[in-house]
Scaffold this active site. Sequence first.
Site, PDB file in Angstrom:
ATOM      1  N   ALA A 104      -3.084 -13.833   7.289  1.00 16.49           N
ATOM      2  CA  ALA A 104      -1.775 -13.345   8.056  1.00 16.49           C
ATOM      3  C   ALA A 104      -0.966 -12.376   6.958  1.00 16.49           C
ATOM      4  CB  ALA A 104      -1.016 -14.598   8.240  1.00 16.49           C
ATOM      5  N   VAL A 220     -10.352 -11.390  -3.822  1.00 18.80           N
ATOM      6  CA  VAL A 220      -9.336 -10.362  -3.855  1.00 18.80           C
ATOM      7  C   VAL A 220      -8.012 -10.918  -4.468  1.00 18.80           C
ATOM      8  CG1 VAL A 220      -7.769  -8.814  -2.657  1.00 18.80           C
ATOM      9  CG2 VAL A 220     -10.298  -9.215  -2.026  1.00 18.80           C
ATOM     10  N   ASP A 250      -9.422  -0.212  -8.318  1.00 16.45           N
ATOM     11  CA  ASP A 250      -9.317   0.424  -9.476  1.00 16.45           C
ATOM     12  C   ASP A 250     -10.138   1.750  -9.564  1.00 16.45           C
ATOM     13  OD1 ASP A 250      -7.426  -1.649 -10.231  1.00 16.45           O
ATOM     14  OD2 ASP A 250      -9.138  -2.624 -10.133  1.00 16.45           O
ATOM     15  N   ARG A 253      -8.980   4.518  -7.552  1.00 15.83           N
ATOM     16  CA  ARG A 253      -7.869   5.388  -8.118  1.00 15.83           C
ATOM     17  C   ARG A 253      -8.357   6.168  -9.329  1.00 15.83           C
ATOM     18  NH1 ARG A 253      -4.211  -0.417  -8.352  1.00 15.83           N
ATOM     19  NH2 ARG A 253      -3.082  -0.001  -6.403  1.00 15.83           N
ATOM     20  N   HIS A 278      -9.354  -7.134 -13.637  1.00 16.35           N
ATOM     21  CA  HIS A 278      -8.408  -6.525 -12.857  1.00 16.35           C
ATOM     22  C   HIS A 278      -6.935  -6.842 -13.303  1.00 16.35           C
ATOM     23  CE1 HIS A 278      -6.676  -4.958  -9.142  1.00 16.35           C
ATOM     24  NE2 HIS A 278      -6.021  -6.130  -9.126  1.00 16.35           N
TER      25      HIS A 278
HETATM   26  N1  LIG Z   1      -8.093  -7.212  -6.580  1.00 14.90           N
HETATM   27  C1  LIG Z   1      -7.335  -6.308  -6.068  1.00 14.90           C
HETATM   28  O1  LIG Z   1      -7.516  -5.138  -6.282  1.00 14.90           O
HETATM   29  C2  LIG Z   1      -5.892  -6.611  -5.423  1.00 14.90           C
HETATM   30  C3  LIG Z   1      -5.191  -5.626  -5.127  1.00 14.90           C
HETATM   31  C4  LIG Z   1      -4.074  -5.599  -4.214  1.00 14.90           C
HETATM   32  C5  LIG Z   1      -3.741  -7.239  -3.981  1.00 14.90           C
HETATM   33  N2  LIG Z   1      -4.443  -8.141  -4.663  1.00 14.90           N
HETATM   34  C6  LIG Z   1      -4.082  -9.647  -4.292  1.00 14.90           C
HETATM   35  O2  LIG Z   1      -4.416  -9.956  -3.235  1.00 14.90           O
HETATM   36  C7  LIG Z   1      -3.458 -11.086  -2.645  1.00 14.90           C
HETATM   37  C8  LIG Z   1      -2.965 -10.813  -1.551  1.00 14.90           C
HETATM   38  O3  LIG Z   1      -2.268  -9.821  -1.202  1.00 14.90           O
HETATM   39  P1  LIG Z   1      -1.386  -9.596   0.146  1.00 14.90           P
HETATM   40  O4  LIG Z   1      -0.612  -8.318  -0.145  1.00 14.90           O
HETATM   41  O5  LIG Z   1      -2.227  -9.635   1.189  1.00 14.90           O
HETATM   42  O6  LIG Z   1      -0.035 -10.715   0.143  1.00 14.90           O
HETATM   43  P2  LIG Z   1       0.484 -11.618   1.196  1.00 14.90           P
HETATM   44  O7  LIG Z   1       1.622 -12.301   0.503  1.00 14.90           O
HETATM   45  O8  LIG Z   1       0.977 -10.512   2.214  1.00 14.90           O
HETATM   46  O9  LIG Z   1      -0.566 -12.485   1.756  1.00 14.90           O
HETATM   47  C9  LIG Z   1      -1.194 -13.488   1.275  1.00 14.90           C
HETATM   48  C10 LIG Z   1      -1.243 -14.584   2.241  1.00 14.90           C
HETATM   49  O10 LIG Z   1      -2.319 -15.573   1.995  1.00 14.90           O
HETATM   50  C11 LIG Z   1      -1.660 -16.838   2.481  1.00 14.90           C
HETATM   51  N3  LIG Z   1      -2.160 -17.655   1.558  1.00 14.90           N
HETATM   52  C12 LIG Z   1      -1.344 -18.544   0.632  1.00 14.90           C
HETATM   53  N4  LIG Z   1      -1.918 -19.376   0.043  1.00 14.90           N
HETATM   54  C13 LIG Z   1      -3.327 -19.422   0.820  1.00 14.90           C
HETATM   55  C14 LIG Z   1      -4.216 -20.573   0.921  1.00 14.90           C
HETATM   56  N5  LIG Z   1      -4.271 -21.436  -0.026  1.00 14.90           N
HETATM   57  N6  LIG Z   1      -5.167 -20.444   1.916  1.00 14.90           N
HETATM   58  C15 LIG Z   1      -5.145 -19.196   2.743  1.00 14.90           C
HETATM   59  N7  LIG Z   1      -3.945 -18.415   2.696  1.00 14.90           N
HETATM   60  C16 LIG Z   1      -3.180 -18.452   1.828  1.00 14.90           C
HETATM   61  C17 LIG Z   1       0.014 -16.469   2.573  1.00 14.90           C
HETATM   62  O11 LIG Z   1       0.515 -17.459   3.381  1.00 14.90           O
HETATM   63  C18 LIG Z   1      -0.085 -15.087   3.032  1.00 14.90           C
HETATM   64  O12 LIG Z   1      -0.018 -15.088   4.557  1.00 14.90           O
HETATM   65  C19 LIG Z   1      -2.365 -11.146  -3.726  1.00 14.90           C
HETATM   66  O13 LIG Z   1      -2.862 -12.122  -4.878  1.00 14.90           O
HETATM   67  C20 LIG Z   1      -2.441  -9.784  -4.504  1.00 14.90           C
HETATM   68  O14 LIG Z   1      -2.019  -9.861  -5.917  1.00 14.90           O
HETATM   69  C21 LIG Z   1      -5.557  -7.782  -5.170  1.00 14.90           C
END
Ligand SMILES: NC(=O)c1ccc[n+]([C@@H]2O[C@H](COP(=O)([O-])OP(=O)(O)OC[C@H]3O[C@@H](n4cnc5c(N)ncnc54)[C@H](O)[C@@H]3O)[C@@H](O)[C@H]2O)c1
Length: 438
Positions: A104, A220, A250, A253, A278
């Site tokens: 979500a 991720v 990355d 980018r 990362h």
């Molecule tokens: N690796 C990468 O390149 C990269 C890039 C961007 C973001 N990210 C990371 O990805 C993650 C998600 O980003 P987003 O923008 O979608 O965040 P977001 O806050 O929009 O969505 C995260 C979702 O995960 C849910 N969630 C939390 N704990 C959970 C669990 N235990 N099980 C299942 N769902 C759970 C939350 O309710 C929320 O809906 C973050 O940790 C962010 O830092 C990684």
Amino acid sequence: MAVAELNPAFTKTHLHSSQLSFLSRSVPTHQHCAFPTLHRNQQHARISCSVTQQNQVQAPAVQTQEPNSKSDCYGVFCLTYDLKAEEETKSWKKLINIAVSGAAGMISNHLLFKLASGEVFGPDQPIALKLLGSERSIQALEGVAMELEDSLFPLLREVSIGIDPYEVFQDAEWALLIGAKPRGPGMERADLLDINGQIFAEQGKALNAVASRNVKVIVVGNPCNTNALICMKNAPNIPAKNFHALTRLDENRAKCQLALKAGVFYDKVSNVTIWGNHSTTQVPDFLNAKIDGLPVIDVIKDRKWLEQEFTEMVQKRGGVLIQKWGRSSAASTAVSIVDAIRSLVTPTPKGDWFSSGVYTDGNPYGIAEGIVFSMPCRSKGDGDYELVKDVIFDDYLRNRIAKTEAELLAEKRCVAHLTGEGIAVCDLPGDTMLPGEM
Ligand SMILES: NC(=O)c1ccc[n+]([C@@H]2O[C@H](COP(=O)([O-])OP(=O)(O)OC[C@H]3O[C@@H](n4cnc5c(N)ncnc54)[C@H](O)[C@@H]3O)[C@@H](O)[C@H]2O)c1
């Protein structure tokens, strides 16, 4: 055959009165194709139309078991498809199960529709989406399922939602682990490692218990390298090689910045490796990268720019984007997840490679074993990969790699309680940051 022609025509429903009473009693608000698994072992409804055999799509098998079972269905997927479509869909491959956590969230909001459209696994690959949310996001997850339902994707044969990884990860062949907690105000990096580490420890255990034995896992949620390590260590029955931490954003980018500097379109840039974590210690490798087949250092002769501006721009791009837009890079992250999957399911173009955070055991570069480290990979397109051997190093690259390696080793010590390696000792370097932080 055009995919659109395969869109099923609905003819009749199969809901029995017993099922209807169960549904209205236990899950009264879920009027769509999903099956909310609100608590482990609790009753839930399940979509049951599916592709069940190689190259053969079958009409939905609506099941009539007692309310305690997992196979009741409702919503659009309980309808019977036009059986004439069966003939036309024989060229389809066997259905694959894709689990997505944080379904979500913002990244998933882009990713799920790409997966369902066929652009990731191909126009002949039907999929089942298994969506994992948190307790707080279960309502939003229903909204996501409704939007998927309303999109009429022909290849999307099943959607299920839940908050219990032991149910949602059942038979998963891909697990895209996006859900994580963001770092709150004043939260130490060590706290973030612990909070999110616990999520990935539990999800690793769940994958180990119920997922396909060859499930491919792409982590991720941040800090993604160490989360991937924790997940892997908690899933000893799944090959360590199957775990990836996403560093493809990355890489993308870095390619864009090199193209911009050289004045070429970005499809001319190849062989770009992101080494390490990362985080802002990651190392975008310009020494091995190429532009139009030539070494980048022969095309961009400004070594100072490469070592300083370029490197920092890639490391901090996420933070700059948040400053400009007030939100993080969800769309380009989703695109990079698509790129990461496609790199594993299609053969890597000859001479090129892609970056992924993978387990270091047996690596040919002398990087410490036992961590998840972004390195250059090649794939035959079978979901597996091998590390690239023909890369060169100079003192600059070695020194930078040593720094990001030290950071990952410190992170590993900090989560020892979650990997079964003893008591955690947190001596993280002060400058440890995620790319989205300034
Ligand atoms: N690796 C990468 O390149 C990269 C890039 C961007 C973001 N990210 C990371 O990805 C993650 C998600 O980003 P987003 O923008 O979608 O965040 P977001 O806050 O929009 O969505 C995260 C979702 O995960 C849910 N969630 C939390 N704990 C959970 C669990 N235990 N099980 C299942 N769902 C759970 C939350 O309710 C929320 O809906 C973050 O940790 C962010 O830092 C990684």
